[in-house]
Design a protein around this motif. Structure first.
Motif, PDB file in Angstrom:
ATOM      1  N   ASP A 184       0.828  -1.208   0.000  1.00  0.00           N
ATOM      2  CA  ASP A 184       0.000   0.000   0.000  1.00  0.00           C
ATOM      3  C   ASP A 184       0.863   1.258   0.000  1.00  0.00           C
ATOM      4  OD1 ASP A 184      -2.259  -1.552   0.047  1.00  0.00           O
ATOM      5  OD2 ASP A 184      -2.665  -1.278   2.176  1.00  0.00           O
ATOM      6  N   ARG A 185       1.937   1.245   0.766  1.00  0.00           N
ATOM      7  CA  ARG A 185       2.823   2.411   0.834  1.00  0.00           C
ATOM      8  C   ARG A 185       3.513   2.658  -0.506  1.00  0.00           C
ATOM      9  NH1 ARG A 185       8.455   2.566   2.611  1.00  0.00           N
ATOM     10  NH2 ARG A 185       9.050   4.688   3.241  1.00  0.00           N
ATOM     11  N   ILE A 186       4.067   1.605  -1.080  1.00  0.00           N
ATOM     12  CA  ILE A 186       4.768   1.758  -2.350  1.00  0.00           C
ATOM     13  C   ILE A 186       3.803   2.184  -3.452  1.00  0.00           C
ATOM     14  CG2 ILE A 186       6.169   0.582  -4.063  1.00  0.00           C
ATOM     15  CD1 ILE A 186       7.562   1.110  -1.374  1.00  0.00           C
ATOM     16  N   GLN A 187       2.588   1.604  -3.460  1.00  0.00           N
ATOM     17  CA  GLN A 187       1.579   1.975  -4.453  1.00  0.00           C
ATOM     18  C   GLN A 187       1.200   3.441  -4.318  1.00  0.00           C
ATOM     19  OE1 GLN A 187       0.211  -0.229  -6.786  1.00  0.00           O
ATOM     20  NE2 GLN A 187      -0.882   1.503  -7.721  1.00  0.00           N
ATOM     21  N   ALA A 188       1.060   3.913  -3.089  1.00  0.00           N
ATOM     22  CA  ALA A 188       0.703   5.317  -2.866  1.00  0.00           C
ATOM     23  C   ALA A 188       1.776   6.245  -3.414  1.00  0.00           C
ATOM     24  CB  ALA A 188       0.485   5.562  -1.371  1.00  0.00           C
ATOM     25  N   PHE A 189       3.037   5.912  -3.187  1.00  0.00           N
ATOM     26  CA  PHE A 189       4.121   6.738  -3.706  1.00  0.00           C
ATOM     27  C   PHE A 189       4.140   6.711  -5.233  1.00  0.00           C
ATOM     28  CE2 PHE A 189       6.778   6.072   0.378  1.00  0.00           C
ATOM     29  CZ  PHE A 189       6.163   7.163   0.970  1.00  0.00           C
ATOM     30  N   HIS A 190       3.973   5.523  -5.802  1.00  0.00           N
ATOM     31  CA  HIS A 190       3.977   5.391  -7.261  1.00  0.00           C
ATOM     32  C   HIS A 190       2.891   6.256  -7.890  1.00  0.00           C
ATOM     33  CE1 HIS A 190       4.371   3.473 -11.184  1.00  0.00           C
ATOM     34  NE2 HIS A 190       3.066   3.248 -11.176  1.00  0.00           N
ATOM     35  N   GLU A 191       1.710   6.187  -7.347  1.00  0.00           N
ATOM     36  CA  GLU A 191       0.582   6.913  -7.936  1.00  0.00           C
ATOM     37  C   GLU A 191       0.749   8.427  -7.821  1.00  0.00           C
ATOM     38  OE1 GLU A 191      -2.905   5.351  -6.079  1.00  0.00           O
ATOM     39  OE2 GLU A 191      -2.821   3.445  -7.184  1.00  0.00           O
ATOM     40  N   VAL A 192       1.242   8.908  -6.688  1.00  0.00           N
ATOM     41  CA  VAL A 192       1.380  10.357  -6.540  1.00  0.00           C
ATOM     42  C   VAL A 192       2.505  10.884  -7.423  1.00  0.00           C
ATOM     43  CG1 VAL A 192       2.961  10.393  -4.567  1.00  0.00           C
ATOM     44  CG2 VAL A 192       1.309  12.236  -4.862  1.00  0.00           C
ATOM     45  N   LEU A 193       3.580  10.129  -7.589  1.00  0.00           N
ATOM     46  CA  LEU A 193       4.651  10.579  -8.468  1.00  0.00           C
ATOM     47  C   LEU A 193       4.165  10.684  -9.914  1.00  0.00           C
ATOM     48  CD1 LEU A 193       7.690   8.562  -7.038  1.00  0.00           C
ATOM     49  CD2 LEU A 193       7.263  11.012  -6.822  1.00  0.00           C
ATOM     50  N   ILE A 194       3.436   9.677 -10.363  1.00  0.00           N
ATOM     51  CA  ILE A 194       2.893   9.710 -11.722  1.00  0.00           C
ATOM     52  C   ILE A 194       1.919  10.875 -11.877  1.00  0.00           C
ATOM     53  CG2 ILE A 194       1.508   8.451 -13.411  1.00  0.00           C
ATOM     54  CD1 ILE A 194       4.376   7.378 -12.998  1.00  0.00           C
ATOM     55  N   ALA A 195       1.048  11.075 -10.885  1.00  0.00           N
ATOM     56  CA  ALA A 195       0.055  12.148 -10.954  1.00  0.00           C
ATOM     57  C   ALA A 195       0.703  13.526 -11.019  1.00  0.00           C
ATOM     58  CB  ALA A 195      -0.878  12.063  -9.746  1.00  0.00           C
ATOM     59  N   GLU A 196       1.863  13.672 -10.413  1.00  0.00           N
ATOM     60  CA  GLU A 196       2.530  14.967 -10.399  1.00  0.00           C
ATOM     61  C   GLU A 196       3.565  15.093 -11.501  1.00  0.00           C
ATOM     62  OE1 GLU A 196       3.501  16.718  -6.759  1.00  0.00           O
ATOM     63  OE2 GLU A 196       1.797  15.862  -5.668  1.00  0.00           O
ATOM     64  N   GLY A 197       3.533  14.155 -12.453  1.00  0.00           N
ATOM     65  CA  GLY A 197       4.406  14.245 -13.611  1.00  0.00           C
ATOM     66  C   GLY A 197       5.855  13.920 -13.323  1.00  0.00           C
ATOM     67  N   LEU A 198       6.101  13.171 -12.258  1.00  0.00           N
ATOM     68  CA  LEU A 198       7.459  12.798 -11.894  1.00  0.00           C
ATOM     69  C   LEU A 198       7.720  11.334 -12.228  1.00  0.00           C
ATOM     70  CD1 LEU A 198       7.538  14.532  -8.377  1.00  0.00           C
ATOM     71  CD2 LEU A 198       8.520  15.393 -10.512  1.00  0.00           C
ATOM     72  N   SER A 200       8.594   7.600 -11.550  1.00  0.00           N
ATOM     73  CA  SER A 200       8.472   6.675 -10.419  1.00  0.00           C
ATOM     74  C   SER A 200       9.424   5.502 -10.613  1.00  0.00           C
ATOM     75  CB  SER A 200       7.047   6.145 -10.291  1.00  0.00           C
ATOM     76  OG  SER A 200       7.001   5.092  -9.341  1.00  0.00           O
ATOM     77  N   PRO A 201      10.216   5.195  -9.593  1.00  0.00           N
ATOM     78  CA  PRO A 201      11.108   4.035  -9.682  1.00  0.00           C
ATOM     79  C   PRO A 201      10.472   2.762  -9.147  1.00  0.00           C
ATOM     80  CG  PRO A 201      11.595   5.226  -7.686  1.00  0.00           C
ATOM     81  CD  PRO A 201      10.410   5.937  -8.343  1.00  0.00           C
ATOM     82  N   PHE A 202       9.177   2.809  -8.829  1.00  0.00           N
ATOM     83  CA  PHE A 202       8.569   1.723  -8.068  1.00  0.00           C
ATOM     84  C   PHE A 202       7.850   0.678  -8.921  1.00  0.00           C
ATOM     85  CE2 PHE A 202       8.474   5.398  -5.055  1.00  0.00           C
ATOM     86  CZ  PHE A 202       9.485   4.925  -4.232  1.00  0.00           C
ATOM     87  N   ALA A 203       7.759   0.903 -10.243  1.00  0.00           N
ATOM     88  CA  ALA A 203       7.028  -0.050 -11.082  1.00  0.00           C
ATOM     89  C   ALA A 203       7.662  -1.435 -11.028  1.00  0.00           C
ATOM     90  CB  ALA A 203       6.958   0.455 -12.516  1.00  0.00           C
ATOM     91  N   GLU A 204       8.990  -1.488 -11.125  1.00  0.00           N
ATOM     92  CA  GLU A 204       9.677  -2.780 -11.086  1.00  0.00           C
ATOM     93  C   GLU A 204       9.505  -3.436  -9.727  1.00  0.00           C
ATOM     94  OE1 GLU A 204      14.193  -4.660 -11.454  1.00  0.00           O
ATOM     95  OE2 GLU A 204      13.827  -2.554 -11.974  1.00  0.00           O
ATOM     96  N   TRP A 205       9.578  -2.628  -8.648  1.00  0.00           N
ATOM     97  CA  TRP A 205       9.392  -3.174  -7.301  1.00  0.00           C
ATOM     98  C   TRP A 205       8.011  -3.802  -7.165  1.00  0.00           C
ATOM     99  CZ3 TRP A 205       6.315  -3.205  -3.094  1.00  0.00           C
ATOM    100  CH2 TRP A 205       6.855  -3.620  -1.879  1.00  0.00           C
ATOM    101  N   MET A 206       6.987  -3.106  -7.662  1.00  0.00           N
ATOM    102  CA  MET A 206       5.632  -3.637  -7.539  1.00  0.00           C
ATOM    103  C   MET A 206       5.455  -4.903  -8.366  1.00  0.00           C
ATOM    104  SD  MET A 206       3.198  -0.258  -7.306  1.00  0.00           S
ATOM    105  CE  MET A 206       3.682   0.371  -8.904  1.00  0.00           C
ATOM    106  N   GLU A 207       6.151  -4.973  -9.496  1.00  0.00           N
ATOM    107  CA  GLU A 207       6.074  -6.166 -10.316  1.00  0.00           C
ATOM    108  C   GLU A 207       6.694  -7.359  -9.589  1.00  0.00           C
ATOM    109  OE1 GLU A 207       5.207  -8.681 -13.410  1.00  0.00           O
ATOM    110  OE2 GLU A 207       4.536  -6.602 -13.131  1.00  0.00           O
ATOM    111  N   ARG A 208       7.817  -7.111  -8.885  1.00  0.00           N
ATOM    112  CA  ARG A 208       8.524  -8.197  -8.203  1.00  0.00           C
ATOM    113  C   ARG A 208       7.890  -8.549  -6.866  1.00  0.00           C
ATOM    114  NH1 ARG A 208      12.973  -6.894  -6.237  1.00  0.00           N
ATOM    115  NH2 ARG A 208      13.050  -4.658  -6.726  1.00  0.00           N
ATOM    116  N   ARG A 209       7.449  -7.522  -6.121  1.00  0.00           N
ATOM    117  CA  ARG A 209       7.028  -7.759  -4.738  1.00  0.00           C
ATOM    118  C   ARG A 209       5.635  -7.222  -4.423  1.00  0.00           C
ATOM    119  NH1 ARG A 209      11.675  -5.652  -0.914  1.00  0.00           N
ATOM    120  NH2 ARG A 209      10.279  -6.589   0.631  1.00  0.00           N
ATOM    121  N   GLY A 210       4.995  -6.645  -5.408  1.00  0.00           N
ATOM    122  CA  GLY A 210       3.699  -6.014  -5.162  1.00  0.00           C
ATOM    123  C   GLY A 210       2.590  -6.984  -4.804  1.00  0.00           C
TER     124      GLY A 210
END
Length: 287
Positions: A184-198, A200-210
């Protein structure tokens, strides 16, 4: 509670304390005592900071370097620190996985590290102990062994017939598992970074451990005030932390707004279990 809060955090390697519950430890260090017990020296760790890769002066002196890093991280957090004294098991890779070294933390008989941790518990007398869940937080053999050792030592520390040479019995009131790396924490960070046009380094993490099962949250502490101390401790582990990498990816103003907490799962308690999420690891402890 009348007695000063004492928190013991048991970790596998130097740097684990700075990435798991570090801001919580920095908080409690301002009102009580916090001691980190690091079970291994991280001797078999690789250099994970690309800025330092290829430095033979570091590679040839990794045990000493990691001890120096740990000293600096403890100072940044304002905590006490001790080594349990075992050898890093390394992270086995390959198919099938190779056997672990005979001398390593995850291979030696359980009784030896349990006895040493019992002595630490009886000497420090923590009301609260934090450690890893039965999966280790992630499947590193040393993290799984930390769970086994921690839970066995908490039980043995209160039993006067176990390890009598290790001091007078002491009962730990509560044991918490750290759940900092929740999906939930990693997903929240991923979504806010994408929403703010930044980026996100978390896509691979979510794929491996999400798909990791979400753990129960019994305590949630708002500790954003102590993120600077946490970051200083992380960066002290220069061989392990890339200043431009995963741990530093979220702008700190965004982190404080989106996820200012550190979370814990209550694994063991002699003072009952909460009806709702608590904001203090020492809640309901009276001494």
């Amino acid at each position: 509670m009348t007695r000063e809060p004492r928190l013991m955090a048991v970790h596998a390697h130097p740097d684990d304390e700075s990435s798991k519950g570090a801001a919580t430890m920095a908080h409690y260090a301002t009102i009580g005592r916090v001691r980190v017990v690091t079970c291994t020296g991280g001797e078999r760790g690789s250099i994970l900071n690309p800025r330092l890769v290829g430095r033979t002066d570091i590679e040839e002196n990794m045990p000493a370097i990691r001890q120096q890093e740990m000293t600096a991280a403890a100072e940044a957090l304002g905590i006490e620190h001790t080594w349990l004294g075992f050898v890093d098991s390394g992270l086995p890779e390959g198919e099938p996985l190779p056997p672990l070294p005979d001398d390593c933390f995850a291979s030696i008989p359980l009784e030896e590290p349990v006895g040493r941790l019992v002595a630490e518990i009886r000497e420090f007398k923590p009301q609260v102990l934090t450690t890893y869940n039965e999966l280790g937080g992630y499947p590193h053999p040393d993290h799984i062994r930390v769970h086994e050792v921690s839970m066995a030592a908490v039980e043995a520390a209160s039993d006067p017939t176990r390890f009598p040479e290790a001091g007078d019995p002491w009962t730990v009131s509560k044991v918490y598992y750290d759940v900092s790396f929740s999906p939930d924490r990693i997903q929240a960070f991923h979504e806010v970074l994408i929403a703010e046009g930044l980026e996100s380094p978390f896509a691979e993490w979510m794929e491996r451990r999400g798909k990791t099962p979400t753990r129960r949250v019994d305590a949630r502490l708002e500790v954003s005030e102590f993120f600077p101390q946490r970051d200083q401790a992380l960066l002290a582990h220069a061989t392990q932390i890339d200043p431009d990498g995963f741990f530093m990816a979220v702008p700190r103003d965004i982190e404080a707004r989106v996820w200012p907490w550190e979370e814990f799962e209550l694994a063991h308690s002699v003072v009952g279990y909460p009806d709702e999420i608590e904001t203090d690891l020492f809640a309901r402890i009276e001494e």
